[in-house]
Structures are given as C-alpha cells and as structure tokens.
Design an enzyme around this catalytic site. Structure first.
Site, short mmCIF file in Angstrom:
data_model
loop_
_atom_site.label_atom_id
_atom_site.label_comp_id
_atom_site.label_asym_id
_atom_site.label_seq_id
_atom_site.Cartn_x
_atom_site.Cartn_y
_atom_site.Cartn_z
N GLU A 85 0.82 -1.22 0.00
CA GLU A 85 0.00 0.00 0.00
C GLU A 85 0.85 1.26 0.00
OE1 GLU A 85 -0.98 -2.67 1.64
OE2 GLU A 85 -3.01 -3.01 0.90
N HIS A 154 -10.58 -5.09 10.66
CA HIS A 154 -11.21 -4.99 9.35
C HIS A 154 -12.55 -4.26 9.38
CE1 HIS A 154 -8.34 -7.74 7.57
NE2 HIS A 154 -8.98 -7.71 6.43
#
Lengths: 362, 428
Positions: A85, A154
């Site tokens: 990322e 998450h």
C-alpha cells in the site's frame, strides 16, 4: 486480510421521497454496477485515468468493482499491484503530480493505514506546500466502515480521520446515484479525494433515472442531499447509515414524527448550509455515523449547528455513533457496537419528546 | 511503455533442501515465451499471458542455496515418538481446518475464514521445535499456528464461534488468535503487520538478556508470513534491523505461490525470496515446505542459531494452499495442473509414507491418531456450541488495561466505577 465477497442478509431498502427529481422508477442498478460504470466511463473519456491496486485486474477486483475493466483497457491502465500500500499509493501520488489521474483502490480502507503517510503528507499537502504549482488529482477508493464478522482490524470507519485533514476531499456515497455521480466527480476533481464505499452496500439495488445513467452525469462535491423531507427532526447520516436513517424515519412517521433525512454525501467539504437550513426548520438534530463517537463527524456537525443555529434548537443534539470500543468479533457484541435503526428511532423520540431523562452520553 | 517482459523473467524456483533426499521432486516455473501473444502489451500485468505452470522435466542437481551457512546435519531420521508427534500435529491442523469449513457453511462461524490446508508441514516443522517460552507471530491464516503452539482446539474453535470461552473471549475472531499463556502473539490481519511485532518480541528477548541481565531470556521468535508480504516494505525494514541487532528471530516465509489471485511470479521482480536474506547479512534458505522433515531440519538449525545469539535467518518454505484464499474465494485463477501437482505432494501423505517405509509407525497407530483427533474436534465443536455468548458487559471490557481510560462521567467519577459500566448498560 480480505476474505469474502458476501452479501449481508440484512437488507437496507431505500425509502423514496417525493423530492427525487426524477419521476418514473425506471431502472435499478446496484451500487457495484454504478461504481463499475462510472470507472468505465471516466477511463473511456480520459486516457489519463488509470486504476491500480491489489487484485483489480485479473481477479476483477476483490469485490468485483473493476470487473471487465482489464479486458477493456488492458494491463497498462488496470494495474495489479503487489501488496504494498505505501508503495503504490505513493506511486499514484507521484503519477498525479505529473498530470495523470490515478484511481487507487484499497482492497479495504483498513489497508489504507499502511499508506496514510502518502494520503496525508504527499497527496493532501502538496498543492499547499508548492503554492499551487503541483495539484494532485488522485482518487483513493475502496470499502470503508463496519463489515460483518471480521473483527477489529477490518471493521471501522475512516470518515472522520480523513475529513480532519486539510487538502483532502472526503466523499461517502450511499445509493447507486451517489456512487455514480460522486465517483465521476472525484475522478474529474483536481484535488485528492478519499472515496469511502461500503462493502455491505455493493449488492444493494437502487432505482436510477435516465439522467443518472447518462455518461455526462456528475454530482457536485460538497452538496448534501435531502433524502426525505420532514418537519419535526433532522437526521444526518452518510453511507450505509442513510439507509438506517430512512428506515427509522418510516417508523417515526407511523408514530406521528416527521423526520427529515439528510444524506451528507460529502464529509469534507461539509454542507453546513443544508444542515443548518434543515435544523432551523425542524429545531432538532440527530446525527448518525458508524465511526467512533469521540471527535467524529457528528461532533463536527453538532459544532456547526451550535455555531450557526444555536437559537433554533429546541432540544440537545443527539449523537448516534459506533460504540467507543474496537469492533468485537462475536456477533452479539458486534451488533451492540454499531448503530441500529432502533437507536436512531429512540434518539429522535428523545429529541422530540424529551420523554427520557437526559443522560450524559459519552 | 517501454518495459519488456524479460525484465520479469525469473530464474526457475529451486526446490531443494540442504540435504537432498531420494524423493526430491524439484520444480521450476518458467515463462513460456513461445505462447506469448506478440500483440499484447508488455507492461506489468501483461506477463499473465506468459505464465504457464510447468512440472519439472528433470531433477536439478546443483544446490541453489550457496549463500546458506547452514551446516549439514548428519542424520535425517526422527524417532518414533517425534514422528508420531509430527503426524498428530499435522492431522490436527488438517482436520481442524476441514471442521472449520464445515462449521462455516453451517453458519456457526462468520466473517473471513482463511484455511491452512496443505501448509501443515511448515507450522508443524517449525513450531513443534519451540519451547513454551518461545514466541509465534502469525497472520490472518493463524488457526493452525495457534494449535501447533499448544492452544487447545476447544479455545480456538470457541473463538471462531464467537463464544466467551474462546481464547480471546470471542473478541478477536478468526484472524486474531492470541494466547499469552502459549506466547502466541497474535494473528495479524494486515500484510506485513506481524513482522515488526515479531521483531519487537525478539528485541525484547535480547534486551532482557543483555540489559536486564536475565540470563534465561533465550526465547526465539518465529514470524510467519506469506510470499505476498515479501513485497511489502515492513519485511525489508525488519530484515535490516533484525540482522543489524542480531535478534533471535526466524523469518518464515510460507510461499504458497499465490497472494489471493496474484501469482507470486507476477508480483515479485526476483521470486527467490530466500535470496533476500544474504542481502541483509543473514542466511537465506529455501526448503521444500511440503516435506515436514526437511522443514524441521532447517528449522532446527535456524532456531538454534537464534537461540545461540547468532542472529536471524530467513527461511523460504515452498508450499501450497489446497483451498482458496478464504472460504469465499472462487479460486478461479490457479491452474488445475498446478493444483494437481501439489495435491500429489500432500505433506501428510508424504510423512505417512516416510513413517511406514522406515518402520516408524504402523497403519493402526496412525489410524489411532486420526481417531483421537476426530474425537478432540468433535469435543471442541460440542464445547464451542454449548458455550455461552459473551455477555453484554463484555463490550466495554478490555479496551484499556486501566479502564479509567474510558474517562470521567457526569458525576465526576471515573465512568468505569458506574455500576452500569460493568452491567453493560452504560451509554457508549
């Protein structure tokens, strides 16, 4: 790590109000289709637009948002990245410096934490630091907010995190119309946009007008939408919570309370004008968000109303937010940790009737 | 775009251990240039057309692990007890995950469930050599690491069911198995996230020994992660610091060749991950991750090195997951020939064969182990099913080690002192 493309059993049905400016409930498309077509059309219209991220190409997107785009635009413009990322977000920013229009997909916004340096320090600040010489027309997009059964890492909402940073625009689509219009606006915008989708909405269908389906369709950034008009209490919400707020409004209507539901659409810039105009009409405000309560979107809205419409308030502002805890895994605890429709109903009634003694909330 | 495909052409992936065994089946991947579509772009993703699975034509004789400093061990044989222990642990891992799939489809567990089938030789080969004080840091695919480290099937199954009796009382879930008692420092859901944490655990051992003069602080940390992680910056940052400070850690790459639907060869400029060890001044080893005995042999040496204070080792275990990335992954991108190739090299079958060929265990003994594990798992499911859900009050617990962090209530007292706080009825 990402695991499932799944449809949540709980369905969030949109409520339709008379103020929708299209009349016939023509066609329905899912939010997934809306995002996919918006990407497709913008890539088709501007060769400088490209998509990069994990599994966006051959896998057709972890949540199938980019389905078909690799075949159509080829691997030069739909780039599968390794799991890096920080690397690919930074590469996107660098590409945007020099005139390209990257759309960077995070498999979920939770993973954007690994790239947040580039979002905040590289993308958001460059235009200012360079005194306007270098703008960064980039879109960071992906699912955000509470998912289901995936635990603390998450399942969280980053709206207020990114919205607190100058230089970023933060959009939160709810319906298919929002998804199409706002994503197109984001891609065309000259500034970095954080585009927060919701995994649990991808499979939801919403009716769309012919206007929305037109490839020229675009929504203004910074304008909220009144999803349902009312006169007794204003409910602000964004993303999935708009559906909850509309449901709550239906329940409230049966009990004689007319709630006005504002779909914020844009968290930054925030449409203070629409919110305050509504509050001056209804004199009561309930804010709804999935994120953590402290220093959240509701807090900012509340401040705006206190600053601009204090004299119009007939009741303390009610703030509905996720619980002030990391998301638990166990299903029963998870349900308690995110706002439910009944929480909104209860808060709206409290605001309207003051029947429940005031409890100092967290 | 002027990139050329040759830039992405890797050397064949080697597959051999420090000590060759007769049943070595080396494997190589290669680009099939003849099948390249000349009209397709040569930029990044275009190599997909060039990737073809190729079973090996002939064994490789040369050892690719020239950079490896490992000493040859003289004897590969395990004792009967060791063999049975390994077999039991691998069967436990396999059967547990199969049970998870069953329970997931029956709606007993939810969210993301990533199963470990096929990779058992790595968990068993490494973790069974550890002492209880040693640390294990895992990923989102963490059930079996936890089991190998000694966390009970009941505790892991209950956690997956979201019950109060789970190893994290239902608060963690599938991707976050923690057990302080077993020094299982967690499953981490994000790529690369566990590596710095593991490196920190190793740092703490060194610090305790050298700064706090705790002579017995010789714990070794194992950091497990996959091939996808090896493209992430945190991996490189930690290889550097671990080597720089000679930390007692082993970086265990479970290279199952796929990061969800991204082939390792499409994601990594040089797919031989073990080579990155020597670049940072530590040994790098490639081992057949489908062979528990080879894994164990390499693990023994690497763990020993760490324990002796000689620093970190990078071990690349070439393995394969027999199921999709998670239970909902349609798994459409992996070549059936590739799946077949690895299915034929099932690590459990291989160990079974080894035990039989060397008269280390009889068929009945192995059957008895399987029966025992079946019973353990039936018990674990029953236990989890019958366990209570976490009470409402638990929602507010454990956010802070000192719950005063929740702040001061309207009455001027700490909110955690409000009876409603522990009743779980406080406003949150």
């Amino acid at each position: 790590m990402w695991g499932v493309i799944r449809q949540k059993t709980q369905s969030i049905r949109p409520a339709f109000s008379a103020i929708r400016h299209f009349s016939s409930a023509a066609k329905e498309i899912t939010v997934r289709e809306a995002l996919n077509t918006a990407l497709d059309e913008e890539m088709s219209a501007d060769p400088k637009v490209f998509l990069m991220g994990e599994e966006v190409g051959e896998y057709q997107g972890a949540y199938k948002i980019s389905k078909g785009l690799l075949d159509k635009y080829g691997p030069d413009r739909v780039l599968d990245t390794p799991i890096t990322e920080a690397g690919f977000a930074g590469i996107g920013v660098g590409a945007a410096y020099y005139g390209l229009r990257p759309v960077v997909e995070f498999m979920t916004f939770n993973f954007s934490m690994q790239a947040i340096d580039h979002i905040i320090n590289s993308a958001a600040k460059s235009n200012y630091m360079s005194a306007g010489q270098i703008s960064v027309p980039i879109v960071f997009r992906g699912p955000n907010g509470a998912a289901a059964g995936v635990g603390a890492q998450h399942s969280q909402c980053y709206a207020s995190w990114y919205a607190s940073c100058p230089g970023l625009k933060v959009l939160t689509p709810y319906s298919s119309e929002d998804a199409r219009g706002l994503l197109k606006a984001a891609i065309r915008d000259p500034d970095p946009v954080v585009f927060l989708e919701n995994e649990l909405l991808y499979g939801e269908s919403f009716p769309v007008s012919a206007e929305v389906l037109d490839s020229s369709f675009c929504l203004p950034i910074g304008k909220a939408k009144i999803e349902r008009e009312g006169k007794d209490v204003t409910i602000t919400a964004y993303s999935k919570m708009v559906g909850f707020a509309l449901k709550a409004a239906e329940i409230l209507a049966k009990e004689g309370i007319s709630a006005e539901v504002i779909n914020l659409r844009s968290i930054r810039p925030l449409d203070r004008s629409t919110i305050n105009t509504s509050v001056r009409k209804t004199n009561r405000l309930v804010t709804v968000e999935e994120g953590f309560p402290q220093h959240g979107v509701g807090a900012e809205i509340c401040t705006s109303v206190i600053e601009e419409s204090f004299g119009y308030l007939d009741a303390p502002v009610e703030r509905i937010a996720g619980a002030d805890v990391p998301m638990p895994y166990a299903a029963n605890l998870e349900r308690m940790a995110v706002p439910q429709i009944e929480d909104i109903v209860r808060a709206a009634k409290r605001a309207c009737h003051r029947s429940v003694p005031l409890v100092a909330a967290a | 775009m002027s990139f050329t495909a040759t830039k992405f052409a890797p050397s064949p992936l080697p597959l051999s251990s420090t000590t060759p065994r007769s049943n070595d089946k080396p494997l190589s991947f290669s680009f099939d240039h003849s099948k390249a579509n000349p009209s397709s772009s040569s930029f990044l993703g275009s190599t997909r057309k060039l990737l073809r699975f190729r079973a090996p034509a002939k064994p490789r004789s040369s050892s690719p692990v020239a950079a490896v400093l490992l000493q040859q061990t003289s004897n590969l044989l395990i004792t009967k007890e060791e063999g049975l222990e390994l077999y039991e642990d691998m069967i436990l891992g396999r059967f547990f995950e199969d049970k998870c799939a069953e329970m997931y489809y029956r709606g007993k567990m939810f969210g993301f469930v990533h199963l470990y089938n096929g990779q058992e030789a790595v968990s068993t080969g490494f973790i069974k050599l550890l002492k209880k004080e040693d640390y294990v840091v895992s990923t989102y695919r963490d059930h079996v690491h936890a089991l190998s480290k000694g966390v009970s099937s009941r505790a892991v199954m209950s956690e997956l069911f979201g019950k109060a009796t789970g190893c994290c009382r239902g608060q963690g879930g599938s991707m976050h198995m923690f057990s302080k008692e077993h020094n299982m420092l967690g499953g981490f859901a994000f790529i690369g996230e566990g590596i710095p944490v593991a490196t920190g655990a190793a740092f703490s051992s060194k610090y305790r020994r050298e700064v706090l003069n705790q002579a017995d602080a010789d714990q070794v940390t194992l950091a497990f992660f996959g091939d996808g992680t090896c493209n992430n910056g945190q991996f490189y940052e930690c290889l550097n610091m671990a080597a720089l400070w000679k930390l007692p850690i082993v970086f265990v790459v479970e290279n199952n060749l796929w990061a969800i639907g991204m082939s390792h060869l499409r994601a990594t400029s040089d797919p031989q991950i073990w080579k990155k060890g020597p670049a940072f001044g530590m040994p790098g080893v490639h081992v057949d991750g489908m062979d528990v005995l080879k894994v164990r042999e390499v693990a023994k040496e690497a763990i020993g090195r760490a324990r002796r204070g000689e620093g970190p080792t990078l071990v690349e275990c070439e393995t394969y997951r027999f199921r999709g990335h998670s239970l909902a992954d349609p798994d459409e991108l992996r070549d059936p020939a590739e799946k077949e190739y690895y299915a034929a090299r099932d690590p459990i079958t291989a160990l079974k064969q080894y035990l039989a060929e060397n008269n280390l265990a009889s068929e009945q003994e192995l059957k008895a182990i399987e029966k025992k594990i079946d019973e353990i798992l039936d018990d674990a499911v029953e236990f989890a099913d019958n366990s209570p859900l976490p009470p409402r009050s638990q929602l507010l617990e454990n956010v802070f080690a000192d719950p005063k962090g929740f702040g001061i209530g309207p009455d001027g007292k700490y909110r955690c002192e409000d009876p409603k706080f522990t009743e779980g009825t406080a406003q949150v």
